[in-house]
Design a protein around this motif. Structure first.
Motif, PDB file in Angstrom:
ATOM      1  N   GLY A  89      24.218  15.128 -53.896  1.00  0.00           N
ATOM      2  CA  GLY A  89      25.206  15.767 -53.039  1.00  0.00           C
ATOM      3  C   GLY A  89      24.765  15.827 -51.591  1.00  0.00           C
ATOM      4  O   GLY A  89      23.638  15.494 -51.238  1.00  0.00           O
ATOM      5  N   GLY A  90      25.675  16.234 -50.740  1.00  0.00           N
ATOM      6  CA  GLY A  90      25.376  16.331 -49.322  1.00  0.00           C
ATOM      7  C   GLY A  90      26.378  15.559 -48.495  1.00  0.00           C
ATOM      8  O   GLY A  90      27.206  14.803 -49.025  1.00  0.00           O
ATOM      9  N   ALA A  91      26.293  15.747 -47.201  1.00  0.00           N
ATOM     10  CA  ALA A  91      27.242  15.121 -46.287  1.00  0.00           C
ATOM     11  C   ALA A  91      26.892  13.667 -46.027  1.00  0.00           C
ATOM     12  O   ALA A  91      25.754  13.231 -46.201  1.00  0.00           O
ATOM     13  N   GLY A  92      27.904  12.911 -45.603  1.00  0.00           N
ATOM     14  CA  GLY A  92      27.682  11.548 -45.165  1.00  0.00           C
ATOM     15  C   GLY A  92      27.549  10.543 -46.296  1.00  0.00           C
ATOM     16  O   GLY A  92      27.822  10.834 -47.456  1.00  0.00           O
ATOM     17  N   MET A  93      27.127   9.332 -45.896  1.00  0.00           N
ATOM     18  CA  MET A  93      26.970   8.221 -46.833  1.00  0.00           C
ATOM     19  C   MET A  93      25.594   7.595 -46.634  1.00  0.00           C
ATOM     20  O   MET A  93      24.963   7.756 -45.586  1.00  0.00           O
ATOM     21  N   VAL A  94      25.149   6.854 -47.655  1.00  0.00           N
ATOM     22  CA  VAL A  94      23.825   6.232 -47.629  1.00  0.00           C
ATOM     23  C   VAL A  94      23.980   4.746 -47.919  1.00  0.00           C
ATOM     24  O   VAL A  94      24.723   4.347 -48.827  1.00  0.00           O
ATOM     25  N   LEU A  95      23.289   3.903 -47.155  1.00  0.00           N
ATOM     26  CA  LEU A  95      23.310   2.460 -47.400  1.00  0.00           C
ATOM     27  C   LEU A  95      22.670   2.155 -48.759  1.00  0.00           C
ATOM     28  O   LEU A  95      21.586   2.647 -49.072  1.00  0.00           O
ATOM     29  N   ARG A  96      23.366   1.331 -49.554  1.00  0.00           N
ATOM     30  CA  ARG A  96      22.939   1.032 -50.916  1.00  0.00           C
ATOM     31  C   ARG A  96      21.696   0.136 -50.944  1.00  0.00           C
ATOM     32  O   ARG A  96      21.557  -0.786 -50.137  1.00  0.00           O
ATOM     33  N   ALA A  97      20.827   0.398 -51.924  1.00  0.00           N
ATOM     34  CA  ALA A  97      19.605  -0.389 -52.071  1.00  0.00           C
ATOM     35  C   ALA A  97      19.904  -1.845 -52.399  1.00  0.00           C
ATOM     36  O   ALA A  97      19.279  -2.765 -51.847  1.00  0.00           O
ATOM     37  N   ASP A  98      20.878  -2.091 -53.302  1.00  0.00           N
ATOM     38  CA  ASP A  98      21.146  -3.466 -53.712  1.00  0.00           C
ATOM     39  C   ASP A  98      21.741  -4.286 -52.574  1.00  0.00           C
ATOM     40  O   ASP A  98      21.443  -5.481 -52.421  1.00  0.00           O
ATOM     41  N   VAL A  99      22.542  -3.655 -51.725  1.00  0.00           N
ATOM     42  CA  VAL A  99      23.134  -4.359 -50.587  1.00  0.00           C
ATOM     43  C   VAL A  99      22.067  -4.703 -49.551  1.00  0.00           C
ATOM     44  O   VAL A  99      21.969  -5.848 -49.080  1.00  0.00           O
ATOM     45  N   VAL A 100      21.259  -3.721 -49.208  1.00  0.00           N
ATOM     46  CA  VAL A 100      20.217  -3.941 -48.201  1.00  0.00           C
ATOM     47  C   VAL A 100      19.192  -4.956 -48.709  1.00  0.00           C
ATOM     48  O   VAL A 100      18.675  -5.775 -47.940  1.00  0.00           O
ATOM     49  N   ALA A 101      18.913  -4.939 -50.009  1.00  0.00           N
ATOM     50  CA  ALA A 101      17.951  -5.885 -50.587  1.00  0.00           C
ATOM     51  C   ALA A 101      18.405  -7.326 -50.384  1.00  0.00           C
ATOM     52  O   ALA A 101      17.594  -8.208 -50.062  1.00  0.00           O
ATOM     53  N   ARG A 102      19.688  -7.586 -50.572  1.00  0.00           N
ATOM     54  CA  ARG A 102      20.195  -8.947 -50.365  1.00  0.00           C
ATOM     55  C   ARG A 102      20.018  -9.387 -48.921  1.00  0.00           C
ATOM     56  O   ARG A 102      19.694 -10.546 -48.647  1.00  0.00           O
ATOM     57  N   ALA A 103      20.220  -8.461 -48.001  1.00  0.00           N
ATOM     58  CA  ALA A 103      20.037  -8.787 -46.585  1.00  0.00           C
ATOM     59  C   ALA A 103      18.564  -9.045 -46.274  1.00  0.00           C
ATOM     60  O   ALA A 103      18.228  -9.971 -45.524  1.00  0.00           O
ATOM     61  N   PHE A 104      17.667  -8.247 -46.846  1.00  0.00           N
ATOM     62  CA  PHE A 104      16.241  -8.465 -46.641  1.00  0.00           C
ATOM     63  C   PHE A 104      15.820  -9.830 -47.197  1.00  0.00           C
ATOM     64  O   PHE A 104      15.012 -10.539 -46.579  1.00  0.00           O
ATOM     65  N   ASP A 105      16.347 -10.198 -48.351  1.00  0.00           N
ATOM     66  CA  ASP A 105      16.010 -11.499 -48.934  1.00  0.00           C
ATOM     67  C   ASP A 105      16.470 -12.631 -48.021  1.00  0.00           C
ATOM     68  O   ASP A 105      15.767 -13.639 -47.848  1.00  0.00           O
TER      69      ASP A 105
END
Length: 272
Positions: A89-105
């Motif tokens: 819970g909490g405010a806002g949104m968080v960048l997803r691990a699987d999405v960021v991982a593809r960009a890092f790759d």
């Protein structure tokens, strides 16, 4: 893993792909030129100020390369979602691990494995504070990958999995990492060979030796009743150097006592 070889700045390299998207693609890139790869939701923010003045000229000359990786195409589903609500819970949104991982790759393609040669950095207000020493370290590498955060941050798991270093521009919060990325790249690129016309400039400026820079003056000799310090007009280079050093120490003591304590000069010389 490739063998370390000295970089050449005299031969041209041919890029066979525009993915990641290389900015200033109409100009050839010098072989071995330093590269910055930026993972961002707003690739249109670049080159921004990096395309101006000396950094822009060096970019056009191929002395360094700027590549953007748009995070959105790696998103999930029809709407290419890149974020989700915080676990717990909490405010806002968080960048997803699987999405960021593809960009890092994607960003890792063609880069050295050793982080000393190619740092991978997440721009975060909780990271280690960026400074001149870090800029010099980055300039000595082959290039860098910078992840520009948005929203409430990035899933910690992807940062841990890729051993990403977190770096902060300062003790404040921005809406995203793009401005911080431009500032850090600017500080780094200006240290690359051939970017500044006078290499001595980087040795005399603030933070180069742990001190703030001495005051600077130019013509006219007298302005609004204020005169250039006579020692600077004396032609005695030894005395000029002593004056500049003393002024750098004075300004550092007064304005940045933290730097003064860290510089070691505070232990060698008494306060005046």
């Amino acid at each position: 893993m490739t063998e370390d070889k000295p970089r050449s700045h005299g031969r041209l390299a041919i890029s066979a792909s525009l993915k990641p998207r290389e900015l200033m693609t109409d100009t050839p890139r010098l072989k071995g030129a330093w590269r910055a790869r930026i993972i961002t939701l707003f690739p249109e923010a670049f080159p921004g100020t990096l395309g101006l003045s000396l950094t822009g000229k060096a970019l056009q000359e191929g002395r360094w390369a700027l590549e953007t990786i748009d995070l959105r195409p790696f998103g999930i589903g029809k709407h290419r979602n890149v974020d989700d609500t915080p676990a717990g819970g909490g405010a806002g949104m968080v960048l997803r691990a699987d999405v960021v991982a593809r960009a890092f790759d994607e960003a890792a393609i063609g880069t050295p494995v050793e982080r000393s040669r190619w740092p991978v950095v997440y721009l975060s207000p909780r990271g280690r504070r960026f400074d001149q020493a870090m800029a010099r370290s980055w300039a000595e590498a082959d290039g860098i990958t910078l992840l520009c955060g948005r929203f409430e941050g990035v899933d910690q798991r992807v940062l841990d999995h890729y051993a990403v270093e977190e770096v902060s521009l300062g003790d404040f919060v921005l809406t995203g990492g793009e401005i911080a990325a431009q500032a850090m790249i600017d500080a780094t690129v200006r240290l690359l060979p051939g970017v500044l016309g006078n290499a001595a400039s980087t040795e005399e400026e603030s933070h180069s030796h742990g001190l703030l820079e001495h005051p600077q003056y130019t013509k006219p000799q007298v302005w609004e009743g204020r005169e250039i310090p006579p020692v600077l007009m004396s032609g005695h280079h030894g005395e000029i150097e002593k004056w500049r050093r003393a002024e750098a120490e004075r300004i550092t003591r007064e304005r940045r006592p933290d730097l003064w304590e860290d510089s070691g000069d505070s232990r060698r010389q008494p306060d005046r």
